[in-house]
Write a protein that holds these residues in place. Structure first.
Motif, PDB file in Angstrom:
ATOM      1  N   GLY A  77       0.805  -1.215   0.000  1.00  0.00           N
ATOM      2  CA  GLY A  77       0.000   0.000   0.000  1.00  0.00           C
ATOM      3  C   GLY A  77       0.837   1.262   0.000  1.00  0.00           C
ATOM      4  O   GLY A  77       0.397   2.315  -0.467  1.00  0.00           O
ATOM      5  N   GLN A  78       2.044   1.177   0.509  1.00  0.00           N
ATOM      6  CA  GLN A  78       2.960   2.317   0.530  1.00  0.00           C
ATOM      7  C   GLN A  78       3.844   2.351  -0.713  1.00  0.00           C
ATOM      8  O   GLN A  78       4.658   3.256  -0.867  1.00  0.00           O
ATOM      9  N   GLY A  79       3.722   1.320  -1.579  1.00  0.00           N
ATOM     10  CA  GLY A  79       4.547   1.255  -2.788  1.00  0.00           C
ATOM     11  C   GLY A  79       6.021   1.022  -2.486  1.00  0.00           C
ATOM     12  O   GLY A  79       6.884   1.490  -3.219  1.00  0.00           O
ATOM     13  N   LEU A  80       6.310   0.256  -1.431  1.00  0.00           N
ATOM     14  CA  LEU A  80       7.696   0.084  -1.001  1.00  0.00           C
ATOM     15  C   LEU A  80       8.228  -1.338  -1.197  1.00  0.00           C
ATOM     16  O   LEU A  80       9.251  -1.697  -0.613  1.00  0.00           O
ATOM     17  N   GLU A  81       7.550  -2.158  -2.034  1.00  0.00           N
ATOM     18  CA  GLU A  81       8.000  -3.537  -2.227  1.00  0.00           C
ATOM     19  C   GLU A  81       9.467  -3.651  -2.660  1.00  0.00           C
ATOM     20  O   GLU A  81      10.151  -4.533  -2.173  1.00  0.00           O
ATOM     21  N   PRO A  82       9.960  -2.826  -3.535  1.00  0.00           N
ATOM     22  CA  PRO A  82      11.368  -3.022  -3.890  1.00  0.00           C
ATOM     23  C   PRO A  82      12.323  -2.800  -2.714  1.00  0.00           C
ATOM     24  O   PRO A  82      13.351  -3.457  -2.615  1.00  0.00           O
ATOM     25  N   ALA A  83      11.973  -1.916  -1.806  1.00  0.00           N
ATOM     26  CA  ALA A  83      12.872  -1.571  -0.706  1.00  0.00           C
ATOM     27  C   ALA A  83      12.656  -2.438   0.533  1.00  0.00           C
ATOM     28  O   ALA A  83      13.544  -2.537   1.368  1.00  0.00           O
ATOM     29  N   ILE A  84      11.489  -3.067   0.651  1.00  0.00           N
ATOM     30  CA  ILE A  84      11.155  -3.846   1.847  1.00  0.00           C
ATOM     31  C   ILE A  84      10.687  -5.234   1.444  1.00  0.00           C
ATOM     32  O   ILE A  84       9.805  -5.373   0.608  1.00  0.00           O
ATOM     33  N   SER A  85      11.280  -6.245   2.064  1.00  0.00           N
ATOM     34  CA  SER A  85      10.761  -7.606   1.907  1.00  0.00           C
ATOM     35  C   SER A  85      10.458  -8.146   3.295  1.00  0.00           C
ATOM     36  O   SER A  85      11.176  -7.859   4.257  1.00  0.00           O
ATOM     37  N   LEU A  86       9.378  -8.893   3.404  1.00  0.00           N
ATOM     38  CA  LEU A  86       8.980  -9.481   4.681  1.00  0.00           C
ATOM     39  C   LEU A  86       9.054 -10.994   4.567  1.00  0.00           C
ATOM     40  O   LEU A  86       8.533 -11.580   3.621  1.00  0.00           O
ATOM     41  N   GLU A  87       9.722 -11.610   5.532  1.00  0.00           N
ATOM     42  CA  GLU A  87       9.997 -13.045   5.503  1.00  0.00           C
ATOM     43  C   GLU A  87       9.634 -13.670   6.848  1.00  0.00           C
ATOM     44  O   GLU A  87       9.506 -12.980   7.849  1.00  0.00           O
ATOM     45  N   ARG A  88       9.523 -15.008   6.854  1.00  0.00           N
ATOM     46  CA  ARG A  88       9.265 -15.745   8.093  1.00  0.00           C
ATOM     47  C   ARG A  88      10.549 -15.998   8.881  1.00  0.00           C
ATOM     48  O   ARG A  88      10.506 -16.199  10.084  1.00  0.00           O
ATOM     49  N   GLU A  89      11.694 -16.029   8.224  1.00  0.00           N
ATOM     50  CA  GLU A  89      12.953 -16.269   8.934  1.00  0.00           C
ATOM     51  C   GLU A  89      14.087 -15.533   8.250  1.00  0.00           C
ATOM     52  O   GLU A  89      13.964 -15.106   7.100  1.00  0.00           O
ATOM     53  N   LEU A  90      15.175 -15.397   8.970  1.00  0.00           N
ATOM     54  CA  LEU A  90      16.346 -14.719   8.416  1.00  0.00           C
ATOM     55  C   LEU A  90      16.873 -15.495   7.218  1.00  0.00           C
ATOM     56  O   LEU A  90      17.023 -16.710   7.287  1.00  0.00           O
ATOM     57  N   PRO A  91      17.151 -14.814   6.118  1.00  0.00           N
ATOM     58  CA  PRO A  91      17.744 -15.499   4.968  1.00  0.00           C
ATOM     59  C   PRO A  91      19.130 -16.046   5.317  1.00  0.00           C
ATOM     60  O   PRO A  91      19.878 -15.452   6.093  1.00  0.00           O
ATOM     61  N   GLU A  92      19.462 -17.198   4.746  1.00  0.00           N
ATOM     62  CA  GLU A  92      20.789 -17.790   4.939  1.00  0.00           C
ATOM     63  C   GLU A  92      21.854 -16.829   4.413  1.00  0.00           C
ATOM     64  O   GLU A  92      21.649 -16.143   3.415  1.00  0.00           O
ATOM     65  N   HIS A  93      22.970 -16.794   5.073  1.00  0.00           N
ATOM     66  CA  HIS A  93      24.147 -16.018   4.654  1.00  0.00           C
ATOM     67  C   HIS A  93      23.888 -14.511   4.623  1.00  0.00           C
ATOM     68  O   HIS A  93      24.646 -13.784   3.989  1.00  0.00           O
ATOM     69  N   LEU A  94      22.840 -14.057   5.276  1.00  0.00           N
ATOM     70  CA  LEU A  94      22.552 -12.623   5.339  1.00  0.00           C
ATOM     71  C   LEU A  94      23.655 -11.922   6.129  1.00  0.00           C
ATOM     72  O   LEU A  94      24.121 -12.434   7.160  1.00  0.00           O
TER      73      LEU A  94
END
Length: 172
Positions: A77-94
């Motif tokens: 709704g804020q048009g921020l998908e490229p800048a923000i991703s929401l996940e269930r867990e921390l990505p590997e090797h982050l």
């Protein structure tokens, strides 16, 4: 009953970073141009605020699927998908520049393991910002002060009762 309740707004617009800025001097300066993880992001109020405050990328982590879906709707709704991703867990090797966990740690039964995982997810020189809300056995540990002025309510009544009454006021 939960689906019939309105989505609970936890922050007034413009106040999402207020507590972090009070607790950590120059907090906003620390996130500008950085990869920021919002660990325990809830409905992504702060993830959105981090992006608006200049974070180059924000990854929100939330394990509750219903709340995660609400957060994704907020981000879209804020048009921020490229800048923000929401996940269930921390990505590997982050390797994040900044990790923020505001008022989440009191909910983790394996806090030591989570803290170790967050340390591993930090880039060299990265910063970890953690705040705690009252834990369950503190006077206000039930997080019910928004409708009940009775300290220790969570110890005076069974947990199921406390949570059922809470569900009348909050959908989370």
């Amino acid at each position: 009953l939960h689906d019939a309740l309105p989505i609970c707004i936890h922050y007034d617009s413009g106040t999402e970073l207020q507590r972090l800025e009070e607790v950590f001097p120059d907090f906003t300066r620390n996130i500008k141009g950085k990869l920021v993880v919002d660990f325990g992001c809830g409905e992504a109020y702060q993830a959105v605020a981090f992006a608006r405050a200049g974070a180059s990328q924000v990854i929100g982590i939330e394990i509750n699927d219903r709340i995660l879906d609400r957060g994704r709707k907020r981000v879209a709704g804020q048009g921020l998908e490229p800048a923000i991703s929401l996940e269930r867990e921390l990505p590997e090797h982050l390797k994040a520049d900044v990790i923020v966990s505001q008022n989440s740690f009191e909910h983790f039964s394996n806090a030591g393991e989570i803290l170790d995982r967050l340390r591993q997810a930090l880039a060299p020189g990265g910063k970890l910002f953690i705040t705690f809300a009252p834990p369950w056995y503190a006077p206000w540990g039930a997080h019910m002060a928004f409708f009940c002025r009775l300290p220790w309510v969570q110890l005076l009544f069974p947990e199921a009762t406390v949570m059922e009454v809470r569900s009348l006021f909050r959908s989370d």
